[in-house]
Design a protein around this motif. Structure first.
Motif, PDB file in Angstrom:
ATOM      1  N   LYS A   1       0.831  -1.206   0.000  1.00 18.92           N
ATOM      2  CA  LYS A   1       0.000   0.000   0.000  1.00 18.92           C
ATOM      3  C   LYS A   1       0.868   1.260   0.000  1.00 18.92           C
ATOM      4  O   LYS A   1       0.510   2.276  -0.621  1.00 18.92           O
ATOM      5  CB  LYS A   1      -0.936  -0.009   1.198  1.00 18.92           C
ATOM      6  N   ALA A   2       2.006   1.199   0.703  1.00 12.85           N
ATOM      7  CA  ALA A   2       2.912   2.348   0.689  1.00 12.85           C
ATOM      8  C   ALA A   2       3.492   2.554  -0.713  1.00 12.85           C
ATOM      9  O   ALA A   2       3.640   3.688  -1.178  1.00 12.85           O
ATOM     10  CB  ALA A   2       4.028   2.144   1.709  1.00 12.85           C
ATOM     11  N   LEU A   3       3.830   1.447  -1.397  1.00 11.98           N
ATOM     12  CA  LEU A   3       4.362   1.566  -2.757  1.00 11.98           C
ATOM     13  C   LEU A   3       3.297   2.040  -3.741  1.00 11.98           C
ATOM     14  O   LEU A   3       3.616   2.691  -4.738  1.00 11.98           O
ATOM     15  CB  LEU A   3       4.931   0.210  -3.210  1.00 11.98           C
ATOM     16  N   VAL A   4       2.039   1.714  -3.461  1.00 15.40           N
ATOM     17  CA  VAL A   4       0.952   2.215  -4.308  1.00 15.40           C
ATOM     18  C   VAL A   4       0.967   3.735  -4.342  1.00 15.40           C
ATOM     19  O   VAL A   4       0.812   4.366  -5.403  1.00 15.40           O
ATOM     20  CB  VAL A   4      -0.406   1.675  -3.806  1.00 15.40           C
ATOM     21  N   GLN A   5       1.156   4.343  -3.179  1.00 20.35           N
ATOM     22  CA  GLN A   5       1.195   5.806  -3.109  1.00 20.35           C
ATOM     23  C   GLN A   5       2.479   6.366  -3.713  1.00 20.35           C
ATOM     24  O   GLN A   5       2.465   7.377  -4.417  1.00 20.35           O
ATOM     25  CB  GLN A   5       1.075   6.248  -1.642  1.00 20.35           C
ATOM     26  N   ARG A   6       3.591   5.667  -3.470  1.00 24.00           N
ATOM     27  CA  ARG A   6       4.885   6.178  -3.925  1.00 24.00           C
ATOM     28  C   ARG A   6       5.058   6.027  -5.436  1.00 24.00           C
ATOM     29  O   ARG A   6       5.668   6.887  -6.087  1.00 24.00           O
ATOM     30  CB  ARG A   6       6.006   5.448  -3.192  1.00 24.00           C
ATOM     31  N   LEU A   7       4.520   4.928  -6.004  1.00 22.07           N
ATOM     32  CA  LEU A   7       4.781   4.621  -7.412  1.00 22.07           C
ATOM     33  C   LEU A   7       3.567   4.823  -8.313  1.00 22.07           C
ATOM     34  O   LEU A   7       3.663   4.579  -9.521  1.00 22.07           O
ATOM     35  CB  LEU A   7       5.249   3.162  -7.541  1.00 22.07           C
ATOM     36  N   ASP A   8       2.425   5.247  -7.741  1.00 21.66           N
ATOM     37  CA  ASP A   8       1.194   5.391  -8.522  1.00 21.66           C
ATOM     38  C   ASP A   8       0.841   4.049  -9.155  1.00 21.66           C
ATOM     39  O   ASP A   8       0.871   3.873 -10.382  1.00 21.66           O
ATOM     40  CB  ASP A   8       1.333   6.469  -9.599  1.00 21.66           C
ATOM     41  N   ALA A   9       0.488   3.083  -8.288  1.00 22.46           N
ATOM     42  CA  ALA A   9       0.203   1.724  -8.739  1.00 22.46           C
ATOM     43  C   ALA A   9      -1.106   1.252  -8.128  1.00 22.46           C
ATOM     44  O   ALA A   9      -1.743   1.959  -7.332  1.00 22.46           O
ATOM     45  CB  ALA A   9       1.342   0.786  -8.353  1.00 22.46           C
ATOM     46  N   VAL A  10      -1.507   0.034  -8.476  1.00 23.01           N
ATOM     47  CA  VAL A  10      -2.695  -0.596  -7.921  1.00 23.01           C
ATOM     48  C   VAL A  10      -2.356  -2.046  -7.582  1.00 23.01           C
ATOM     49  O   VAL A  10      -1.574  -2.698  -8.285  1.00 23.01           O
ATOM     50  CB  VAL A  10      -3.875  -0.530  -8.918  1.00 23.01           C
ATOM     51  N   ILE A  11      -2.925  -2.568  -6.482  1.00 23.34           N
ATOM     52  CA  ILE A  11      -2.690  -3.944  -6.055  1.00 23.34           C
ATOM     53  C   ILE A  11      -3.621  -4.863  -6.835  1.00 23.34           C
ATOM     54  O   ILE A  11      -4.851  -4.691  -6.807  1.00 23.34           O
ATOM     55  CB  ILE A  11      -2.920  -4.109  -4.541  1.00 23.34           C
ATOM     56  N   VAL A  12      -3.048  -5.841  -7.534  1.00 20.23           N
ATOM     57  CA  VAL A  12      -3.844  -6.743  -8.360  1.00 20.23           C
ATOM     58  C   VAL A  12      -3.427  -8.183  -8.097  1.00 20.23           C
ATOM     59  O   VAL A  12      -2.395  -8.460  -7.477  1.00 20.23           O
ATOM     60  CB  VAL A  12      -3.674  -6.423  -9.869  1.00 20.23           C
ATOM     61  N   ASP A  13      -4.259  -9.137  -8.596  1.00 19.85           N
ATOM     62  CA  ASP A  13      -3.919 -10.545  -8.496  1.00 19.85           C
ATOM     63  C   ASP A  13      -3.187 -10.977  -9.766  1.00 19.85           C
ATOM     64  O   ASP A  13      -2.827 -10.154 -10.612  1.00 19.85           O
ATOM     65  CB  ASP A  13      -5.175 -11.387  -8.256  1.00 19.85           C
TER      66      ASP A  13
END
Length: 422
Positions: free
Chosen positions: A368-380
């Motif tokens: 979740k921290a990397l989502v904010q830092r890298l502009d990403a989304v958690i997926v399967d």
């Protein structure tokens, strides 16, 4: 001369040769026995130079005081449970029989159509290919940190970490006479590996404690142990036969009598333990997909280091646990020659991380921290978003998984687990 007479002469010759060989063998055995009986490593006080003789000691009545000869009176040491450090002849009649549910039913989230679970069931699967940086050296294997070898750990616990009745086939060795560690170690080092299974030894010191064999200590008994199973295979008949042959040869070298368990019982234990390992060999993964353009590897390395990842010499990104181990790893999913990647994968080796460290929770928090830092989304694995509800469901199943391992007396992250799942 008839054929009958020729046969009699041949039979007589064979008999005489047999008697000669038997006598030579008995002579060799007697010679070795006498050498062991009269061998001594003690100093001869009469041969010392430059030392003054010690004055005799007299008692209160004026007579010479009686000499006190050293002796070993430890008595028999009975086997106790695996965690106490006590050992004796093993009882293989009660093999470990964990009856845990397969991991397939425990780490699959219900709220997501395709959970981010990478599982290794009965047939272990090759791990994900980790990238290595272009300017880094070739990959080298990263062993599990030997936490049990800490100097602060009690001797009994160190002994159990090396030769564990739950994961090892015990091989008692009865010494003909007490021996020092420096005399034992050269012979023991000749049998350290059988196939892919490690062989370890501990000794019963004159203090009464089982401990790893070391220089300067006298031991009255030895205990060997060969690991019954690993992440890939169980101990098989060929490996066990090789072990027995080499063990007897090594025992003759140190004047010991080995107690070898029955192969059928050992093979049953090994297969049973490997079934448990295979059914609990699970890895959990979550993926981060870029919302926009792929990330540049050079920029990504700096962001990951700020997040707390260590870049290992083999190019892996590892989140350390603060004690020399690791919580989880990260893969860029591209070869070292690539300059960008659109996807990252965080992977947790579930049985190798203790529940108290909350490896899954730490991995999700990092994602979740990397989502904010890298502009990403958690997926399967099918590029479908993983919701908080799905992640919470997986977290509950991970807790059940840990409870099952605890019930089998192989807690996740313990020395036993690290040995079996290494």
């Amino acid at each position: 001369m008839t054929d009958f007479q020729t046969s009699l002469i041949a039979a007589a010759g064979v008999f005489v040769a047999g008697v000669f060989v038997y006598n030579k063998w008995q002579e060799h055995k007697a010679k070795k026995s006498v050498e062991r009986a009269f061998a001594s490593e003690h100093d001869d006080v009469l041969m010392r130079k430059g030392e003054e003789p010690t004055a005799p000691v007299y008692g209160a009545d004026g007579d010479l005081a009686a000499r006190s000869e050293p002796s070993f009176t430890l008595g028999d040491v009975s086997m106790v449970d695996g965690g106490s450090g006590g050992y004796a002849v093993p009882a293989h009649e009660e093999p470990v029989a964990p009856t845990l549910a397969p991991v397939d039913d425990e780490v699959t989230p219900a709220a997501a159509p395709a959970p981010a679970v990478t599982e290794q069931a009965a047939a272990p699967v090759a791990p994900r290919q980790e990238p290595q940086l272009a300017d880094e050296p070739a990959p080298v294997p990263m062993p599990v940190p030997p936490r049990a070898a800490d100097a602060a750990v009690p001797r009994a616990e160190l002994a159990t970490a090396l030769v564990d009745p739950l994961v090892d086939c015990l091989l008692p060795l009865e010494l003909a006479a007490p021996m020092r560690g420096e005399k034992l170690l050269p012979a023991l080092h000749k049998l350290r590996l059988v196939g892919s299974k490690p062989v370890h030894y501990i000794g019963l010191a004159v203090s009464g404690d089982w401990e790893p064999i070391q220089h300067g200590t006298v031991y009255t008994k030895l205990q060997g142990g060969v690991q019954l199973a690993s992440r890939t295979t169980a101990l098989n008949e060929l490996e066990y036969s090789e072990l027995v042959t080499r063990l007897r040869s090594m025992a003759d070298e140190i004047g010991a009598e080995p107690h070898v368990p029955d192969m059928i019982e050992v093979m049953a234990e090994a297969k049973n333990l490997h079934r448990f390992v295979a059914s609990h060999d699970a890895q959990l993964g979550v993926n981060l997909a870029a919302n926009g353009a792929p990330w540049a590897i050079a920029t990504l390395i700096g962001a990951l280091e700020k997040q707390g990842f260590d870049v290992r010499p083999d190019g892996r990104f590892v989140m350390p646990d603060g004690e020399g181990g690791q919580l989880f790893t990260l893969s860029t999913n591209v070869s070292p020659a690539e300059e960008t990647t659109p996807r990252l994968t965080l992977l947790l080796d579930v049985p190798c991380v203790a529940p108290s460290r909350d490896g899954f929770g730490a991995m999700i928090a990092c994602a979740k921290a990397l989502v904010q830092r890298l502009d990403a989304v958690i997926v399967d694995d099918y590029n479908q978003p993983l919701t908080d509800a799905a992640l919470a469901e997986i977290a509950g199943q991970v807790r059940d998984f840990y409870a099952d391992m605890e019930a089998a007396d192989i807690p996740a992250g313990s020395t036993r687990a690290l040995r079996l799942f290494n």
